[in-house]
Design an enzyme around this catalytic site. Structure first.
Site, PDB file in Angstrom:
ATOM      1  CG  ASP A  18      -2.037   0.979   1.145  1.00 21.97           C
ATOM      2  OD1 ASP A  18      -2.292   1.491   0.052  1.00 21.97           O
ATOM      3  OD2 ASP A  18      -2.671   1.252   2.194  1.00 21.97           O
ATOM      4  N   GLY A  21       0.010   5.423  -4.389  1.00 25.19           N
ATOM      5  CA  GLY A  21      -0.621   6.685  -4.783  1.00 25.19           C
ATOM      6  C   GLY A  21      -0.032   7.850  -3.998  1.00 25.19           C
ATOM      7  CD1 TRP A  23       7.312   6.584  -2.391  1.00 23.93           C
ATOM      8  CD2 TRP A  23       6.998   6.848  -4.596  1.00 23.93           C
ATOM      9  NE1 TRP A  23       8.538   6.590  -2.999  1.00 23.93           N
ATOM     10  CE2 TRP A  23       8.378   6.755  -4.347  1.00 23.93           C
ATOM     11  CE3 TRP A  23       6.565   7.014  -5.911  1.00 23.93           C
ATOM     12  CZ2 TRP A  23       9.326   6.810  -5.360  1.00 23.93           C
ATOM     13  CZ3 TRP A  23       7.510   7.088  -6.931  1.00 23.93           C
ATOM     14  CH2 TRP A  23       8.874   6.978  -6.639  1.00 23.93           C
ATOM     15  CG  HIS A  35      -0.164   1.835  -9.222  1.00 24.97           C
ATOM     16  ND1 HIS A  35      -0.362   1.531  -7.897  1.00 24.97           N
ATOM     17  CD2 HIS A  35      -1.289   2.495  -9.611  1.00 24.97           C
ATOM     18  CE1 HIS A  35      -1.548   1.984  -7.512  1.00 24.97           C
ATOM     19  NE2 HIS A  35      -2.132   2.572  -8.525  1.00 24.97           N
ATOM     20  CB  SER A  63      -8.389  -5.614  -4.029  1.00 18.90           C
ATOM     21  OG  SER A  63      -9.172  -4.461  -4.182  1.00 18.90           O
ATOM     22  CD1 TRP A  67     -12.797  -5.506 -10.130  1.00 24.47           C
ATOM     23  CD2 TRP A  67     -12.358  -4.689 -12.164  1.00 24.47           C
ATOM     24  NE1 TRP A  67     -12.243  -6.510 -10.877  1.00 24.47           N
ATOM     25  CE2 TRP A  67     -11.969  -6.043 -12.140  1.00 24.47           C
ATOM     26  CE3 TRP A  67     -12.172  -3.962 -13.345  1.00 24.47           C
ATOM     27  CZ2 TRP A  67     -11.411  -6.677 -13.230  1.00 24.47           C
ATOM     28  CZ3 TRP A  67     -11.628  -4.606 -14.444  1.00 24.47           C
ATOM     29  CH2 TRP A  67     -11.249  -5.947 -14.378  1.00 24.47           C
ATOM     30  CG  LEU A 129      10.138 -16.878  -3.244  1.00 24.93           C
ATOM     31  CD1 LEU A 129       9.899 -16.819  -1.740  1.00 24.93           C
ATOM     32  CD2 LEU A 129      10.743 -15.570  -3.728  1.00 24.93           C
ATOM     33  NE  ARG A 192      -8.351   0.569   5.420  1.00 24.90           N
ATOM     34  CZ  ARG A 192      -7.877   1.808   5.412  1.00 24.90           C
ATOM     35  NH1 ARG A 192      -8.045   2.580   6.457  1.00 24.90           N
ATOM     36  NH2 ARG A 192      -7.234   2.280   4.363  1.00 24.90           N
ATOM     37  CD  GLU A 205       2.586 -12.710  15.872  1.00 23.22           C
ATOM     38  OE1 GLU A 205       2.360 -11.523  16.166  1.00 23.22           O
ATOM     39  OE2 GLU A 205       2.379 -13.658  16.654  1.00 23.22           O
TER      40      GLU A 205
HETATM   41  C1  FPP Z   1      -2.022   0.241  -3.172  1.00 20.18           C
HETATM   42  O1  FPP Z   1      -1.552   1.547  -3.309  1.00 20.18           O
HETATM   43  C2  FPP Z   1      -1.513  -0.601  -4.223  1.00 20.18           C
HETATM   44  C3  FPP Z   1      -2.275  -1.178  -5.185  1.00 20.18           C
HETATM   45  C4  FPP Z   1      -3.730  -0.976  -5.313  1.00 20.18           C
HETATM   46  C5  FPP Z   1      -1.687  -2.015  -6.207  1.00 20.18           C
HETATM   47  C6  FPP Z   1      -0.414  -2.714  -5.868  1.00 20.18           C
HETATM   48  C7  FPP Z   1       0.304  -2.925  -7.145  1.00 20.18           C
HETATM   49  C8  FPP Z   1       1.632  -2.849  -7.347  1.00 20.18           C
HETATM   50  C9  FPP Z   1       2.632  -2.708  -6.285  1.00 20.18           C
HETATM   51  C10 FPP Z   1       2.175  -2.903  -8.697  1.00 20.18           C
HETATM   52  C11 FPP Z   1       1.548  -3.908  -9.555  1.00 20.18           C
HETATM   53  C12 FPP Z   1       2.136  -5.222  -9.385  1.00 20.18           C
HETATM   54  C13 FPP Z   1       1.609  -6.279  -9.992  1.00 20.18           C
HETATM   55  C14 FPP Z   1       2.329  -7.560  -9.980  1.00 20.18           C
HETATM   56  C15 FPP Z   1       0.312  -6.176 -10.671  1.00 20.18           C
HETATM   57  P1  FPP Z   1      -2.616   2.718  -3.416  1.00 20.18           P
HETATM   58  O2  FPP Z   1      -2.786   3.073  -4.855  1.00 20.18           O
HETATM   59  O3  FPP Z   1      -3.878   2.336  -2.727  1.00 20.18           O
HETATM   60  O4  FPP Z   1      -1.868   3.868  -2.650  1.00 20.18           O
HETATM   61  P2  FPP Z   1      -2.531   5.010  -1.775  1.00 20.18           P
HETATM   62  O5  FPP Z   1      -3.235   4.347  -0.631  1.00 20.18           O
HETATM   63  O6  FPP Z   1      -1.357   5.820  -1.355  1.00 20.18           O
HETATM   64  O7  FPP Z   1      -3.465   5.756  -2.672  1.00 20.18           O
END
Ligand code: FPP
Length: 240
Positions: A18, A21, A23, A35, A63, A67, A129, A192, A205
């Site tokens: 997480d 966005g 970052w 991303h 997730s 969508w 792995l 969460r 954990e």
């Molecule tokens: C949450 O950050 C991250 C995601 C919804 C996607 C995670 C995806 C990647 C790390 C790259 C894709 C990798 C693959 C293998 C598909 P957020 O966008 O919710 O961040 P924020 O909470 O700061 O807005």
């Protein structure tokens, strides 16, 4: 004097990646840039996990709730999966990584479904792995699909409802055959589960870390493992 016992290592680490966005926003860049950097963090983490002797690594890539994000961002996440597999599959296969993808396959673009099947079959013999990517995944959706399969088997007369046990239920989850996560990490300071591995995390954990996912690296993984090693796990018992 006896040598100190080695600190317990988590066999299975699951990560909610997480903060991409935020970052990107901190840098005045679009969320999709975050991303893309998240994929770099994933590369570093897979490598570090292998080096540190983690056997199972499961990451949340997309997730069932994602969508709801703008189409442009959804498309970017699908493109990143395509790109990650296209660029890294040879290396992962060579280095003994077994790739699995969990989540609802139905409704994914046909090329994505094909890419997933190819990655899984090309690495099926590996076991250094186990990298599992949760993609179009939601814990409630996974549990509902398992319940539906069991209901269908009961209706067909192949099983009796009284025979449904936690073990039988587990065997119908996407994660059938994988051990449950010992350590579940969520980055970006949120605490969460967000519908990730709800059944499987019963005794995990939980490590909530302040680092934003694109900044995650080997040191952060080591920190999470050190946190785990200090925990005393009781699995519902009262310990010694
Ligand atoms: C949450 O950050 C991250 C995601 C919804 C996607 C995670 C995806 C990647 C790390 C790259 C894709 C990798 C693959 C293998 C598909 P957020 O966008 O919710 O961040 P924020 O909470 O700061 O807005």
């Amino acid at each position: 004097m006896a040598a100190p016992l080695p600190a317990p290592m988590p066999q299975h680490v699951a990560i909610i990646m997480d903060g991409n966005g935020r970052w990107a926003k901190q840098r005045g860049r679009p969320r999709t840039f975050g991303h893309a950097e998240g994929v770099e963090a994933l590369r570093r983490t897979v490598e570090a996990a292998g080096d540190l002797g983690v056997r199972f690594l499961t990451v949340f890539g997309f997730s069932t709730e994602n969508w709801r994000r703008p189409a442009e961002e959804v498309n970017a996440l699908f493109d990143l999966l395509r790109l990650y597999v296209a660029r890294d599959l040879d290396k992962l296969a060579k280095e003994g990584v077994r790739v699995r993808v969990i989540g609802e396959r139905h409704g994914l673009q046909p090329d994505i479904a094909g890419i997933i099947e190819d990655a899984e079959s090309r690495t099926a013999h590996n076991d250094k792995l186990n990298l599992t990517i949760a993609f179009n995944y939601g814990g409630q959706d996974e549990i509902t699909r398992a319940a539906r399969m069991l209901a269908q088997e009961a209706v067909a007369g192949r099983i009796a409802p009284k025979d449904i046990s936690p073990e039988m239920f587990e065997a119908h989850l996407d994660t059938a055959g994988l051990p449950p996560p010992d350590l579940l990490v969520r980055t970006s300071g949120e605490s969460r589960l967000s519908n990730f591995m709800l059944w499987q995390s019963a005794y995990a954990e939980l490590a909530f870390m302040d680092v934003l996912w694109p900044d995650f690296d080997r040191a952060a993984l080591e920190e999470a493992i050190a946190f785990y090693s200090r925990r005393e796990r009781r699995y519902g018992g009262h310990g010694a």
